[in-house]
Structures are given as structure tokens and as C-alpha cells.
Design a protein around this motif. Structure first.
Motif, PDB file in Angstrom:
ATOM      1  N   ILE A 132       0.841  -1.201   0.000  1.00  0.00           N
ATOM      2  CA  ILE A 132       0.000   0.000   0.000  1.00  0.00           C
ATOM      3  C   ILE A 132       0.878   1.253   0.000  1.00  0.00           C
ATOM      4  N   GLY A 133       1.957   1.225   0.795  1.00  0.00           N
ATOM      5  CA  GLY A 133       2.862   2.378   0.843  1.00  0.00           C
ATOM      6  C   GLY A 133       3.443   2.696  -0.531  1.00  0.00           C
ATOM      7  N   ALA A 134       3.877   1.641  -1.229  1.00  0.00           N
ATOM      8  CA  ALA A 134       4.427   1.840  -2.572  1.00  0.00           C
ATOM      9  C   ALA A 134       3.352   2.377  -3.503  1.00  0.00           C
ATOM     10  N   GLY A 135       2.130   1.838  -3.376  1.00  0.00           N
ATOM     11  CA  GLY A 135       1.024   2.297  -4.210  1.00  0.00           C
ATOM     12  C   GLY A 135       0.749   3.779  -4.013  1.00  0.00           C
ATOM     13  N   ILE A 136       0.730   4.205  -2.753  1.00  0.00           N
ATOM     14  CA  ILE A 136       0.452   5.614  -2.439  1.00  0.00           C
ATOM     15  C   ILE A 136       1.566   6.517  -3.006  1.00  0.00           C
ATOM     16  N   LEU A 137       2.812   6.094  -2.801  1.00  0.00           N
ATOM     17  CA  LEU A 137       3.936   6.898  -3.313  1.00  0.00           C
ATOM     18  C   LEU A 137       3.894   7.006  -4.827  1.00  0.00           C
ATOM     19  N   MET A 138       3.550   5.900  -5.489  1.00  0.00           N
ATOM     20  CA  MET A 138       3.513   5.901  -6.949  1.00  0.00           C
ATOM     21  C   MET A 138       2.376   6.761  -7.481  1.00  0.00           C
ATOM     22  N   CYS A 139       1.280   6.881  -6.717  1.00  0.00           N
ATOM     23  CA  CYS A 139       0.194   7.779  -7.124  1.00  0.00           C
ATOM     24  C   CYS A 139       0.730   9.207  -7.244  1.00  0.00           C
ATOM     25  N   PHE A 140       1.500   9.620  -6.241  1.00  0.00           N
ATOM     26  CA  PHE A 140       2.075  10.976  -6.269  1.00  0.00           C
ATOM     27  C   PHE A 140       3.105  11.116  -7.384  1.00  0.00           C
ATOM     28  N   TYR A 141       3.811  10.040  -7.677  1.00  0.00           N
ATOM     29  CA  TYR A 141       4.856  10.085  -8.711  1.00  0.00           C
ATOM     30  C   TYR A 141       4.240  10.154 -10.109  1.00  0.00           C
ATOM     31  N   GLN A 142       3.169   9.365 -10.327  1.00  0.00           N
ATOM     32  CA  GLN A 142       2.596   9.263 -11.666  1.00  0.00           C
ATOM     33  C   GLN A 142       1.766  10.480 -12.054  1.00  0.00           C
ATOM     34  N   ALA A 143       1.005  10.990 -11.098  1.00  0.00           N
ATOM     35  CA  ALA A 143       0.076  12.061 -11.432  1.00  0.00           C
ATOM     36  C   ALA A 143       0.805  13.410 -11.481  1.00  0.00           C
ATOM     37  N   PRO A 144       0.437  14.267 -12.432  1.00  0.00           N
ATOM     38  CA  PRO A 144       1.097  15.585 -12.521  1.00  0.00           C
ATOM     39  C   PRO A 144       0.975  16.422 -11.247  1.00  0.00           C
TER      40      PRO A 144
ATOM     41  N   THR B 184      -7.946   4.827 -17.007  1.00  0.00           N
ATOM     42  CA  THR B 184      -8.320   6.220 -17.316  1.00  0.00           C
ATOM     43  C   THR B 184      -8.223   6.453 -18.813  1.00  0.00           C
ATOM     44  N   THR B 185      -7.108   5.995 -19.397  1.00  0.00           N
ATOM     45  CA  THR B 185      -6.902   6.179 -20.834  1.00  0.00           C
ATOM     46  C   THR B 185      -8.039   5.556 -21.626  1.00  0.00           C
TER      47      THR B 185
ATOM     48  N   ALA C  22     -14.537  11.849 -11.957  1.00  0.00           N
ATOM     49  CA  ALA C  22     -13.115  12.244 -11.960  1.00  0.00           C
ATOM     50  C   ALA C  22     -12.559  12.304 -13.377  1.00  0.00           C
ATOM     51  N   ILE C  23     -13.088  11.466 -14.263  1.00  0.00           N
ATOM     52  CA  ILE C  23     -12.588  11.450 -15.640  1.00  0.00           C
ATOM     53  C   ILE C  23     -13.280  12.519 -16.476  1.00  0.00           C
ATOM     54  N   ILE C  24     -14.593  12.683 -16.293  1.00  0.00           N
ATOM     55  CA  ILE C  24     -15.353  13.580 -17.167  1.00  0.00           C
ATOM     56  C   ILE C  24     -15.100  15.051 -16.854  1.00  0.00           C
ATOM     57  N   VAL C  25     -15.042  15.407 -15.566  1.00  0.00           N
ATOM     58  CA  VAL C  25     -14.935  16.836 -15.189  1.00  0.00           C
ATOM     59  C   VAL C  25     -13.757  17.547 -15.881  1.00  0.00           C
ATOM     60  N   SER C 247      -7.419  14.366 -16.189  1.00  0.00           N
ATOM     61  CA  SER C 247      -8.299  13.305 -15.686  1.00  0.00           C
ATOM     62  C   SER C 247      -7.486  12.303 -14.890  1.00  0.00           C
ATOM     63  N   GLN C 248      -6.283  12.030 -15.381  1.00  0.00           N
ATOM     64  CA  GLN C 248      -5.379  11.110 -14.701  1.00  0.00           C
ATOM     65  C   GLN C 248      -5.143  11.563 -13.268  1.00  0.00           C
ATOM     66  N   SER C 249      -4.877  12.849 -13.111  1.00  0.00           N
ATOM     67  CA  SER C 249      -4.593  13.390 -11.773  1.00  0.00           C
ATOM     68  C   SER C 249      -5.772  13.182 -10.849  1.00  0.00           C
ATOM     69  N   LEU C 250      -6.971  13.498 -11.339  1.00  0.00           N
ATOM     70  CA  LEU C 250      -8.153  13.354 -10.481  1.00  0.00           C
ATOM     71  C   LEU C 250      -8.416  11.905 -10.116  1.00  0.00           C
ATOM     72  N   VAL C 251      -8.171  10.998 -11.055  1.00  0.00           N
ATOM     73  CA  VAL C 251      -8.367   9.567 -10.759  1.00  0.00           C
ATOM     74  C   VAL C 251      -7.406   9.137  -9.661  1.00  0.00           C
ATOM     75  N   TYR C 252      -6.177   9.630  -9.726  1.00  0.00           N
ATOM     76  CA  TYR C 252      -5.213   9.257  -8.690  1.00  0.00           C
ATOM     77  C   TYR C 252      -5.573   9.861  -7.340  1.00  0.00           C
ATOM     78  N   VAL C 253      -6.199  11.050  -7.360  1.00  0.00           N
ATOM     79  CA  VAL C 253      -6.690  11.616  -6.094  1.00  0.00           C
ATOM     80  C   VAL C 253      -7.739  10.692  -5.505  1.00  0.00           C
TER      81      VAL C 253
END
Lengths: 198, 221, 276
Positions: A132-144, B184-185, C22-25, C247-253
Motif C-alpha cells: 500500500i505504501g508503494a502504491g500511495i507513493l507511486m500515485c504521487f509520482y505518476q500524477a502531474p 483512465t486512458t 473524476a474522468i469527465i470533469v 483526468s489522470q490526476s483526479l483519478v489518482y486523487v
């Protein structure tokens, strides 16, 4: 088993030793494999005929769906072979119907992973905590947005991915390569009886 | 007109599959069976084309009669459907497995074993690269030690095996997270092509109305 | 505690709805978050830029027609990039679903200067898995009698001086799993030392491809939508993938929220059980 052992030995031998006769035979064997494996692609359709044909004959539950499946499959085959894959009839079935169905089916899995993440990803023990920790960190890494919150996420995430994660998978790759070689040796020695229904 | 019909079919196909997220229903079942039928039909067509293109054309145009052996083996595969002659299909199956195993084995030694082991060696250059290569070596050795099942994982082996397991958990956590990007894609692609454009959004509206009716009906009951 | 319990028992369908939102907005109201260029994507781009004019490139498509709506524009962008560098592109597929997608990519090419059969060709599907790959690599010109459309090989001038892997300067694979990096390395990179790059791969497969990139057996990879967005930036042609990253960002949130929420509830429940 003898055929399997001989062919595996020949193909591996030809790769490491330059013997013209072995090369010629190996090349021919590989060319035949291209045709033989093409036959296997068609086996699925015949299998579906068997299964769903039997369902229709027995009038099982939802047999009408089996009729529909067989009908659409035969239609696709007829259009594909008789008119060709570039004609409008085949295009309609493959591009205008299947493309959307297949793509959406892929999308479903993400939703199921989301609900799995919500219900089952609990840090019950150290293993799960790492996951879970790795998953959470990767969320921050992947998303802009991760880089916007803290630039360190990019640095740490990049390091974790290129060093830790790739090293773990490297171990798995080496391990599976050793395992595959062991199975190959067993095949050559004729000890792998599970293959080909043996 | 044709484009509009195609868009409506695209929307209907997409929403039929997505309706499974609400609950299983007849629209989803029809869509599922359609997908399987077209997919199997397409593979059959590809098989036919390849047999003609690589097999028959080679015999007819190039006079390479050795391909007759490939055809014999290919037809022997159909023995799998007749219980009495099931044994006939074992020969081409053995052939396929042998060729696949032999070809993957020979490339495996260099590409997956030797090259990967070589890349795991310690590189002494900048402090960061040296540190990274040491971590890489430790993680790889620990992951490999986890898969040693012929000895009890105790003592040093126990520690390295556990470390390897934790490293793999980190790796799998990464895989799970990364898979969301693919979803998502795909969803964006589906929405743009099959749900949002005119007249596809009418199907989406109708679907939402149907779901709302179903929810209200359940609440009333 | 009852609020926490309610948050722990959210219906799956509410989660799915939140995912759609999260994807549509961002599609309706873009945010415009910055996208750094990753090393993996840059390597692929730079390799294509460094190739000499007239070099042969294998464009191997293992994905099916279902990939067209979400990645089709990237496939077209990449093929156009290769053609803009005056490279000879040989499109082939080692997966049955690939050749049809290749046809669609070729039909959607915006460049009008390049000629089919001279600058690029679609050879279609080679069955046999790795046996097919091996046969293609050894002597592709004797393996095929026609291209995917049925044109005899003799009428395609691009293949006049092409014999197989020995003539190739880059192998660019587009894969969703199998056939993929393992097979490319075994049949093209290891025996013929051809540079191999991944033109597109799904995010779920990149962790298993990363060891090959780190060991330089594979040059780089364009990973899913993020990689496509980076490629758009490198080509200077902003498009749908850059827009999709919001959309990617919101999905990850959303994913972070469910992970954290689920575990907060779990630990709170454990603590209350201990107190009891």
C-alpha cells in the motif's frame, strides 16, 4: 516426447553451432510452425461451435444467446473469407461493433481494481503495508499534481521505480529464466510427461 | 446518416458493457456474446489468410513442397474434437510445444539470464550510481533467495527471503497503481468516441433514465 | 464512529460513479497541469531522431483494434515521425489482432508525400509466436508472398533490399503484454543486436520491462497516456493525451482517497476491537 526432445535439441543446437544441415532443417521446422500455429487460431471457433451448439440442441438456459453467438461468428467468418477483411461488411462488424465492445471490456478492470483497493487493500501486516505504501507513493509520482505538491515525489518515485521495483522484477526475470531452462532440459530428457496430453 | 448509426451502435455497445458496473443484465450478456462471437470469427479469418498466405502460396508459387508436412500436422490438430482420434492431435501439439520451447530457450540464456546478471554487478563510479548498483544487487539476490524452496527459510536465508518478499510487495504495489492509468486512458477514449458525441449521448441519457427507474423501483419495493 | 462506519461501507456503484466524474470533469473543464518528460520517452524519441535517412525500421503492432480510440492518435503520430525522418517503415504484427489496427493507422496518416509500398508497407500478421518472429528476422523476404492487402511482394519496392533483421536499424514494438519485451529481446535484440524500443506499452507492463531498460537491452518506452502526452510535447503537437492527464490526476486523487480511507477505517476498527 521423442519428437519434442529432438526438435528442441535441434533448434537450440542450430543457434549455437554453425552446421549448415542443422540450420536448413531448423529453418524449415520454424517455417512449418508458422503454418501449424495458424491452424490453432481457428480451433477456438470450432470449439465454440461444439459448446454452444450443444447448448442450443439441449435448449439450456439462455440458449438463444448461444444462437446469437454462433450466428454472429459465422457472419464474421463468411464476410471475412468471402468478401475479405477490407470490405464494408466485415469492417462494420469488426470496427464499428467489436472495437467498442473490446475496448470497454478492458475499461471494466480498472473499476474492479478501484473497489478492490477500497475493500481489501488493508495494511494488515508488513507485506501489505509495503504494497500500500508503494502504491500511495507511486500515485504521487505518476500524477502531474504530485510534482506540484512536492518536487521530491518525482525524485523519490523515479528512484524507487528505476532501482527498487526494476531490481525486484529483475530477480523475477532471472528466476523464471532458470525455471524455463530447467523445464527445457526436462523436455529434452523426456521427463516432462505433462505436455501434449502425455 | 451512416456515421450517426455507427455512433449509436458504438454508444450502445459501450454502455451495454459498462452497465455491468450497475448490475448484470441482458444488455451486457448480449454484448458479451457478440464480442466473443466476432473475436472468434476474426481469429478464424486470420488463420485462414495465414494458412493460404504462408502455406498454400509457398507450395503453389514457390514449389516448396515441404510445407505439405505443415498442412498434415495442421489437419491432425482437428483430431482433438473426436474422442476416438484424440491421440492424433498429440503429434502436432508436441511439435508446437517443441518449436516454441526451443526458440524461446535459446534466446533466454543470453537475453534474460546473462544480460540481466551482468546488469546486476556493482558499478563503481559516482556515489549515487555505486549506491544504486549495491541496492540493485541486494534486492535481486534477496528476491532470488525467496524462491529457494528446497531449504527451510531460516537464519540468513530467512532474512534475505523476507527482504525479497517485501521488495516484491513494493513492485506489485507499483503495478496496481500503474494499472489505473490504463483504465483512465481507456475510459477517456470510450467517452470521446462513443458516448459524448452527437447522437451517441442520447443513448447515454436513455441508459441513465433506465438505471434511475431501476433504482426507484427497488426503493419502492 | 458511525460516520466512519458509513465511509467504510460505501457501495461499489458510488465508487464507480466517482471514477466517471473524476474522468469527465477535466474533459469539460481542463486544469492544465505541467507534465515533465521522462527519460524513457525521451530515449525513444531521440533514437528516432538519430537514425540515418533511408534506414529500415520495424513497426511491430501487437495491439488490437480496441486500442484505436485511446491510443490510435499516438500510433499515427509515431508513424508520421518515422516517415518525416525519411525512414523505411516495415509494419508487421506478431499478434492476430494487430494487422487490422495497422491498416487503420496507415489510413489515418496525414502525410501525403510518402507512398505506400515505397516508404512504408503493412506485411500483416505472422503466426507462430516466437517461431514466426525468428523466421521473420532470419529472412522476411522469402517468408512473405504478399502484403496484408494481397499485393505481391515483388511489386513493393521498399522490400527490394530488405532481407530481414540484419538490415534493421530500429525495432519499435507496440505491446500490451505478450508478445512483448521478452520476445523482442530474445528474437531480435540478443541474436541480431538490433536496438529495440517500445513505442507504446500499458502502464501495468512497464515495471516488468524496466529491468531491460535499466540494462540497456531496450532503449526506452512510451508508457500509456503519460508517455503519449510526453511524446506530443516532444513533437511539438499538443493533443488529446496532454488534455487527458488532468483526468489522470483526479483519478489518482480518488485512488489515494480510497486507499487512505480504507486503512483509516481498518485501524480505527482494530483499535475499537482492542478497547472492547
Amino acid at each position: 516426447m521423442l519428437i519434442t526432445a529432438v526438435i528442441v535439441s535441434l533448434i537450440v543446437f542450430e543457434y549455437f553451432f554453425d552446421v549448415p544441415a542443422a540450420t536448413t532443417v531448423s529453418e524449415n521446422v520454424q517455417r512449418w510452425a508458422v503454418v501449424v500455429m495458424a491452424f490453432t487460431l481457428g480451433l477456438g471457433a470450432i470449439n465454440l461451435f461444439q459448446i454452444h451448439g450443444a447448448k442450443v440442441l439441449r435448449k439450456d438456459k439462455e440458449w438463444y444467446l448461444s444462437v446469437w453467438l454462433l450466428f454472429i461468428m459465422v457472419l464474421t467468418i463468411v464476410f471475412g473469407i468471402v468478401s475479405g477483411p477490407f470490405e464494408d461488411s466485415f469492417r462494420f462488424l469488426y470496427e464499428d461493433v467489436f472495437m467498442h465492445l473490446g475496448g470497454t471490456a478492458t475499461a471494466l478492470q480498472g473499476f474492479f481494481i478501484l473497489s478492490a483497493a477500497y475493500r481489501t487493500f488493508r495494511a494488515r501486516n508488513l507485506d501489505a503495508a509495503f504494497l500500500i505504501g508503494a502504491g500511495i507513493l507511486m500515485c504521487f509520482y505518476q500524477a502531474p499534481f504530485g510534482v506540484l505538491i512536492w518536487k521530491g515525489f518525482d525524485v523519490i518515485g523515479s528512484w524507487l521505480f528505476t532501482v527498487a521495483v526494476s531490481s525486484a522484477f529483475r530477480g523475477i526475470i532471472i528466476g523464471s529464466a532458470i525455471g524455463a531452462m530447467a523445464v527445457g532440459v526436462r523436455i529434452v530428457l523426456g521427463r516432462e510427461k505433462g505436455l501434449a496430453g502425455g | 446518416m451512416y456515421e450517426e448509426i455507427v455512433l449509436i451502435i458504438a454508444a450502445a455497445s459501450t454502455l451495454a458493457i459498462l452497465s455491468y458496473l450497475y448490475r448484470e443484465n441482458i444488455f451486457y450478456r448480449i454484448a458479451e456474446y457478440t464480442m466473443v462471437g466476432i473475436s472468434a470469427g476474426y481469429l478464424f479469418v486470420m488463420a485462414y489468410r495465414n494458412i493460404i498466405s504462408f502455406g498454400l502460396n509457398s507450395i503453389v508459387q514457390k514449389q516448396d513442397y515441404t510445407y505439405i508436412i505443415a498442412f498434415i500436422l495442421g489437419f491432425m490438430l482437428f483430431g482433438i474434437y473426436v474422442k476416438k482420434y484424440n491421440w492424433i492431435s498429440r503429434w502436432p501439439m508436441a511439435f508446437i510445444i517443441a518449436v516454441g520451447t526451443g526458440i524461446s530457450l535459446r534466446g533466454l540464456v543470453i537475453s534474460q539470464l546473462l544480460a540481466q546478471i551482468k546488469a546486476t554487478t556493482i558499478e563503481i563510479s559516482t556515489p549515487l550510481k555505486t549506491f544504486n548498483s549495491v541496492i540493485t544487487l541486494i534486492v535481486v539476490v534477496c528476491v532470488l533467495s525467496y524462491f529457494i524452496f528446497s531449504r527451510e527459510q531460516r537464519g540468513v536465508l530467512g532474512i534475505t527471503g523476507k527482504t525479497g518478499r517485501y521488495a516484491m510487495m513494493v513492485a506489485f504495489g507499483t503495478v496496481v497503481t500503474f494499472m489505473f492509468m490504463t483504465t483512465t486512458t481507456v475510459i477517456i477514449g470510450r467517452l470521446k468516441v462513443a458516448v459524448l458525441p452527437y447522437p451517441a449521448y442520447y443513448i447515454a441519457i436513455i441508459s441513465l433514465i433506465l438505471i434511475a427507474i431501476d433504482v426507484i423501483r427497488k426503493k419502492i419495493r | 464512529m458511525s460516520l466512519l462506519k458509513k465511509l467504510m461501507e460505501i457501495d461499489n456503484r458510488i465508487l464507480y460513479l466517482l471514477m466517471f466524474v473524476a474522468i469527465i470533469v477535466p474533459m469539460l473543464k481542463p486544469i492544465g497541469l505541467p507534465i515533465p518528460i521522462s527519460q524513457y520517452t525521451a530515449e525513444v524519441y531521440n533514437k528516432i531522431e538519430d537514425l540515418d535517412s533511408g534506414s529500415y525500421v520495424i513497426y511491430s503492432m501487437e495491439l488490437g483494434i480496441s486500442s484505436w480510440p485511446w491510443a490510435g492518435e499516438h500510433f499515427v503520430l509515431t508513424l508520421e515521425h518515422l516517415l518525416s525522418r525519411n525512414l523505411k517503415v516495415i509494419c508487421v504484427s506478431f499478434s492476430a489482432s494487430g494487422p487490422y489496427l495497422l491498416e487503420k493507422v496507415i489510413q489515418n496518416l496525414k502525410t501525403t508525400e510518402k507512398v505506400y509500398g515505397v516508404d512504408y508497407v503493412n506485411l500483416g500478421f505472422v503466426s507462430g509466436g516466437e517461431a514466426g518472429m525468428s523466421s521473420f528476422a532470419r529472412d522476411a523476404n522469402t517468408l512473405f508472398t504478399t502484403d496484408f492487402g494481397g499485393t505481391p511482394i515483388e511489386e513493393l519496392s521498399i522490400l527490394e533490399s530488405f532481407t530481414g533483421a540484419n538490415d534493421v536499424s530500429l525495432f519499435l514494438g507496440f505491446t500490451g503484454g505478450t508478445p512483448g519485451a521478452d520476445e523482442y529481446i530474445r528474437q531480435f535484440q540478443a541474436p541480431y543486436e538490433i536496438p529495440v524500443a517500445i513505442g507504446w506499452c500499458s502502464s501495468g507492463t512497464i515495471p516488468s520491462i524496466a529491468p531491460y531498460i535499466e540494462s540497456r537491452q531496450i532503449l526506452g518506452a512510451v508508457v500509456d497516456m503519460k508517455g503519449c502526452a510526453e511524446y506530443e510535447l516532444l513533437r511539438g503537437k499538443p493533443g488529446p493525451f496532454i488534455a487527458g492527464m488532468d483526468s489522470q490526476s483526479l483519478v489518482y486523487v480518488l485512488v489515494l482517497s480510497v486507499l487512505i480511507l480504507g486503512n483509516i477505517g481498518f485501524f480505527a476498527e482494530k483499535r475499537s476491537e482492542k478497547n472492547v
